[in-house]
Motif scaffolding. Structure first.
Motif, PDB file in Angstrom:
ATOM      1  N   ILE A 269      23.935  15.887  23.950  1.00  0.00           N
ATOM      2  CA  ILE A 269      24.754  14.917  24.690  1.00  0.00           C
ATOM      3  C   ILE A 269      26.216  15.366  24.697  1.00  0.00           C
ATOM      4  O   ILE A 269      26.885  15.330  25.743  1.00  0.00           O
ATOM      5  CB  ILE A 269      24.609  13.500  24.076  1.00  0.00           C
ATOM      6  CG1 ILE A 269      23.172  12.987  24.292  1.00  0.00           C
ATOM      7  CG2 ILE A 269      25.634  12.525  24.674  1.00  0.00           C
ATOM      8  CD1 ILE A 269      22.827  11.721  23.512  1.00  0.00           C
ATOM      9  N   ALA A 270      26.701  15.835  23.542  1.00  0.00           N
ATOM     10  CA  ALA A 270      28.096  16.286  23.469  1.00  0.00           C
ATOM     11  C   ALA A 270      28.321  17.493  24.372  1.00  0.00           C
ATOM     12  O   ALA A 270      29.326  17.584  25.098  1.00  0.00           O
ATOM     13  CB  ALA A 270      28.455  16.611  22.015  1.00  0.00           C
ATOM     14  N   THR A 271      27.381  18.429  24.353  1.00  0.00           N
ATOM     15  CA  THR A 271      27.491  19.611  25.229  1.00  0.00           C
ATOM     16  C   THR A 271      27.482  19.181  26.691  1.00  0.00           C
ATOM     17  O   THR A 271      28.242  19.713  27.511  1.00  0.00           O
ATOM     18  CB  THR A 271      26.322  20.594  24.955  1.00  0.00           C
ATOM     19  OG1 THR A 271      26.300  20.926  23.568  1.00  0.00           O
ATOM     20  CG2 THR A 271      26.463  21.859  25.784  1.00  0.00           C
ATOM     21  N   ARG A 272      26.627  18.229  27.019  1.00  0.00           N
ATOM     22  CA  ARG A 272      26.559  17.736  28.402  1.00  0.00           C
ATOM     23  C   ARG A 272      27.891  17.139  28.846  1.00  0.00           C
ATOM     24  O   ARG A 272      28.376  17.415  29.950  1.00  0.00           O
ATOM     25  CB  ARG A 272      25.462  16.679  28.523  1.00  0.00           C
ATOM     26  CG  ARG A 272      25.341  16.068  29.920  1.00  0.00           C
ATOM     27  CD  ARG A 272      24.396  14.866  29.910  1.00  0.00           C
ATOM     28  NE  ARG A 272      24.996  13.739  29.207  1.00  0.00           N
ATOM     29  CZ  ARG A 272      24.302  12.734  28.661  1.00  0.00           C
ATOM     30  NH1 ARG A 272      22.977  12.708  28.714  1.00  0.00           N
ATOM     31  NH2 ARG A 272      24.934  11.745  28.044  1.00  0.00           N
ATOM     32  N   GLU A 273      28.502  16.346  27.972  1.00  0.00           N
ATOM     33  CA  GLU A 273      29.768  15.703  28.350  1.00  0.00           C
ATOM     34  C   GLU A 273      30.871  16.746  28.529  1.00  0.00           C
ATOM     35  O   GLU A 273      31.669  16.646  29.467  1.00  0.00           O
ATOM     36  CB  GLU A 273      30.144  14.629  27.330  1.00  0.00           C
ATOM     37  CG  GLU A 273      29.157  13.445  27.301  1.00  0.00           C
ATOM     38  CD  GLU A 273      28.925  12.807  28.685  1.00  0.00           C
ATOM     39  OE1 GLU A 273      29.914  12.548  29.404  1.00  0.00           O
ATOM     40  OE2 GLU A 273      27.736  12.607  29.053  1.00  0.00           O
ATOM     41  N   ARG A 274      30.891  17.762  27.651  1.00  0.00           N
ATOM     42  CA  ARG A 274      31.868  18.842  27.843  1.00  0.00           C
ATOM     43  C   ARG A 274      31.576  19.592  29.135  1.00  0.00           C
ATOM     44  O   ARG A 274      32.478  19.962  29.877  1.00  0.00           O
ATOM     45  CB  ARG A 274      31.828  19.814  26.656  1.00  0.00           C
ATOM     46  CG  ARG A 274      32.550  19.290  25.415  1.00  0.00           C
ATOM     47  CD  ARG A 274      32.742  20.400  24.371  1.00  0.00           C
ATOM     48  NE  ARG A 274      31.493  20.880  23.818  1.00  0.00           N
ATOM     49  CZ  ARG A 274      30.877  20.327  22.747  1.00  0.00           C
ATOM     50  NH1 ARG A 274      31.409  19.272  22.136  1.00  0.00           N
ATOM     51  NH2 ARG A 274      29.746  20.829  22.301  1.00  0.00           N
ATOM     52  N   LYS A 276      30.253  18.479  31.852  1.00  0.00           N
ATOM     53  CA  LYS A 276      30.707  17.707  33.014  1.00  0.00           C
ATOM     54  C   LYS A 276      32.184  17.999  33.298  1.00  0.00           C
ATOM     55  O   LYS A 276      32.577  18.237  34.443  1.00  0.00           O
ATOM     56  CB  LYS A 276      30.528  16.206  32.756  1.00  0.00           C
ATOM     57  CG  LYS A 276      29.092  15.716  32.828  1.00  0.00           C
ATOM     58  CD  LYS A 276      29.038  14.210  32.536  1.00  0.00           C
ATOM     59  CE  LYS A 276      27.599  13.714  32.476  1.00  0.00           C
ATOM     60  NZ  LYS A 276      27.526  12.325  31.963  1.00  0.00           N
ATOM     61  N   LYS A 277      32.994  17.991  32.223  1.00  0.00           N
ATOM     62  CA  LYS A 277      34.439  18.229  32.408  1.00  0.00           C
ATOM     63  C   LYS A 277      34.683  19.635  32.949  1.00  0.00           C
ATOM     64  O   LYS A 277      35.480  19.834  33.876  1.00  0.00           O
ATOM     65  CB  LYS A 277      35.174  18.056  31.075  1.00  0.00           C
ATOM     66  CG  LYS A 277      35.240  16.589  30.639  1.00  0.00           C
ATOM     67  CD  LYS A 277      36.254  16.371  29.516  1.00  0.00           C
ATOM     68  CE  LYS A 277      36.171  14.936  29.004  1.00  0.00           C
ATOM     69  NZ  LYS A 277      35.714  14.859  27.608  1.00  0.00           N
ATOM     70  N   ASP A 288      26.560  11.021  37.803  1.00  0.00           N
ATOM     71  CA  ASP A 288      26.847  10.977  36.366  1.00  0.00           C
ATOM     72  C   ASP A 288      25.557  11.045  35.557  1.00  0.00           C
ATOM     73  O   ASP A 288      24.873  10.043  35.368  1.00  0.00           O
ATOM     74  CB  ASP A 288      27.618   9.697  36.029  1.00  0.00           C
ATOM     75  CG  ASP A 288      28.063   9.723  34.572  1.00  0.00           C
ATOM     76  OD1 ASP A 288      28.340  10.833  34.064  1.00  0.00           O
ATOM     77  OD2 ASP A 288      28.099   8.656  33.951  1.00  0.00           O
ATOM     78  N   ARG A 290      22.789  11.224  32.677  1.00  0.00           N
ATOM     79  CA  ARG A 290      22.543  10.811  31.294  1.00  0.00           C
ATOM     80  C   ARG A 290      21.312  11.538  30.745  1.00  0.00           C
ATOM     81  O   ARG A 290      20.753  11.128  29.737  1.00  0.00           O
ATOM     82  CB  ARG A 290      22.323   9.298  31.258  1.00  0.00           C
ATOM     83  CG  ARG A 290      23.521   8.491  31.801  1.00  0.00           C
ATOM     84  CD  ARG A 290      24.576   8.283  30.734  1.00  0.00           C
ATOM     85  NE  ARG A 290      24.146   7.283  29.795  1.00  0.00           N
ATOM     86  CZ  ARG A 290      24.336   5.964  29.929  1.00  0.00           C
ATOM     87  NH1 ARG A 290      24.986   5.496  30.969  1.00  0.00           N
ATOM     88  NH2 ARG A 290      23.904   5.129  29.015  1.00  0.00           N
ATOM     89  N   ILE A 294      22.373  18.553  34.575  1.00  0.00           N
ATOM     90  CA  ILE A 294      23.371  18.044  35.529  1.00  0.00           C
ATOM     91  C   ILE A 294      22.999  18.571  36.907  1.00  0.00           C
ATOM     92  O   ILE A 294      22.655  19.755  37.057  1.00  0.00           O
ATOM     93  CB  ILE A 294      24.798  18.500  35.136  1.00  0.00           C
ATOM     94  CG1 ILE A 294      25.173  17.923  33.753  1.00  0.00           C
ATOM     95  CG2 ILE A 294      25.825  18.053  36.184  1.00  0.00           C
ATOM     96  CD1 ILE A 294      26.476  18.476  33.179  1.00  0.00           C
TER      97      ILE A 294
END
Lengths: 354, 354
Positions: A269-274, A276-277, A288, A290, A294
């Motif tokens: 999840i953390a890798t995914r959020e990074r 996205k940025k 977006d 979840r 992506i």
């Protein structure tokens, strides 16, 4: 055509994605987990008493069923296990969707739903997603033979809030509603919370993504005990012994290994959020997500062109094509190192692209 | 009944046999092999790179398919693999038996054929065996939607000479004929010899008996490449990834380990032949079995009574019941030591029985 060919079931077979080989490649095309199965599961495989393999496995896979029941706080007779969630869902189509009315699922979704409906000659309707790839819950408020949708949806990664999921179930209490939660562990609240309230609800999950065991083929369904009994009756009419011994013992230990499960899921999840940025910084847009992927498109670069350029670099992502999907690539979330290699390439590529 | 229950497929589920647990018991009830899987197969499991388990397995199970093709001297596109021969045959029913005419199989045979026909709503006819439990080939010379029979037959163990098998295939060239050879490695010439001559012939075998791997769930079919393609099309429409990685690698090594296969199969055949003599000496009669079990009855002792007495002693055999089967017990061939314990008990029991 020979006479015997006339009796052959005509199907348009699903074509499985590439499984390219080689050590150096970066495989972000089939939503596999970048981390290995849990240490407890691996230990169970290493220590398996191989003399047991000469015997049939437990057809009920009881130890695995009980581990899942304990983990999710339900009774053992509310849990069904199968050879991957594909097996579980295919069997659910055969078991629950015996109606002349159409089964309903979104037009953009897991592509196997259509294949199973065709295989079993089940009529179906596919309401279109809205312009932002969202499921429109109201579309499912009509007479039908059953409902199935993934949450998060594939290949968009969009998570539908549980209130909306409940709305669809509530509007369809005369048929079985299947929520396919292959990616839920990366997402948020599961429809399992609703099992006690809706006896027509079946929730399906898998060990292939969040539990790093795609190679073992384990999926499961949780629901009202009458649904589970009906599934088991059909399963025992098809093949009593579907799940082999290594799957049963590894699956069981994986469920018991809660800390590792949380640790690896949180990392993804953390890798995914990074990611996205980073993708936004490079000009990509995406619903977006979840899930552990992506679904991204770039305003300047045709998706197919980028797909081919990545492949040249031994970086594999998934390209679907088709009217509304042809501008995007589905990129699975790999390890941080794999994602860095992806971004490094994308930076170079986009700089040169004109 | 709730409205959603109306759409549930009604089946009479197959009830799998007992899988009693415990160390001291003698398990002669499910035709398992008394010897462990081949050393090569066990080594492959022990040395499996567990990081591979996070990825999907090869959907085509190519290494296993190629090993089987090499072993049986056919092309790889003539081999289909599945999760046990039950999976292979169930999928064959779905694939090949799409006809309004009845599929034909013997009245006394593997009990799953009827279950699959019911599951997929395929009409069927079941010609009766003769007074000595033989299949009457002439009964299959009529219009039908397909033919399936085991050779050797179950639960009798009777082997039909290949000339008669060929007669049935020859008389039914307009439909698919499936010869279910679960026990052929203990028996004699396989219908695989006929594959090149009859393009409507599908031969199904399993790793559960002669290859000591019931716990791994591996079965396969060999036939004309058009039959195999049709099976694969349906399989890919059901579940692309059915066979997990441990099954693929262990199955492959098992096929390569020819010497062990021959050694253990020969041992079981020798034990069976000695068992026949011992049973005869005790007054039992039985059809001449060429499988890894003997279907025996005793003129003085009701089969069910003996079944219960054996169970008391922790010796498990199979009792079927039903009109023509209720006088007999199916006794799987175990190790020589297990068989000695069985005979020692039978001697004591029959002496006391009045």
């Amino acid at each position: 055509m020979r006479p015997w060919e006339a009796n052959i079931r005509q199907v348009v077979p699903y074509v499985p994605g590439d499984q390219p080989g080689g050590d150096r490649l970066i495989k972000l095309n089939t939503n596999e987990n970048p981390y290995p199965p849990s240490p407890g599961a691996i230990k169970a495989l290493r220590e398996l008493e191989t003399d047991r393999l000469r015997k049939y496995p437990d057809p009920a896979a009881s130890v695995l069923v009980e581990a899942l029941a304990g983990y999710y706080g339900v009774e053992a007779d509310q849990v069904f296990v199968g050879v991957g969630s594909d097996d579980v869902i295919a069997m659910s189509f055969l078991t629950f969707f015996n109606s002349d009315k159409p089964v309903m699922f979104p037009d953009i979704t897991y592509s196997f739903y259509k294949v199973w409906a065709d295989l079993y000659r089940i009529p179906y309707e596919t309401p279109a997603l809205d312009g932002d790839f969202n499921i429109i819950p109201e579309d499912y408020e009509k007479e039908n033979g059953g409902v199935i949708f993934p949450n998060p949806n594939a290949p968009t990664g969009i998570y539908m809030p549980l209130e909306q999921v409940e709305g669809i179930i509530k509007a369809n209490q005369d048929v079985v509603v299947i929520v396919d939660e292959a990616y839920i562990d990366f997402a948020g609240r599961s429809a399992l919370e609703l099992i006690g309230r809706y006896e027509n609800l079946l929730v399906v999950q898998t060990f292939s993504k969040s539990r790093s065991m795609a190679g073992m083929r384990i999926g499961f369904a949780i629901g009202n005990r009458r649904l589970i009994k009906a599934l088991n009756d059909v399963k025992y009419s098809y093949n009593s012994y579907t799940m082999n011994l290594p799957s049963i013992v590894m699956g069981t230990e994986s469920v018991r290994d809660k800390a590792y499960f949380k640790e690896t899921t949180d990392k993804i999840i953390a890798t995914r959020e990074r990611a996205k940025k980073r993708l936004s910084g490079l000009g990509f847009t995406y619903p977006d997500s979840r899930a552990n992927f992506i679904f991204a498109s770039h305003p300047r670069v045709p998706a197919y062109k980028l797909f081919e350029a990545l492949k040249q670099e031994q970086i594999y992502v998934r390209y679907f094509g088709g009217e509304r999907l042809c501008d995007s690539l589905r990129i699975s979330i790999g390890s941080d190192e794999e994602m860095e290699e992806l971004f490094a390439f994308l930076e170079r590529y986009l700089k040169d692209f004109s």
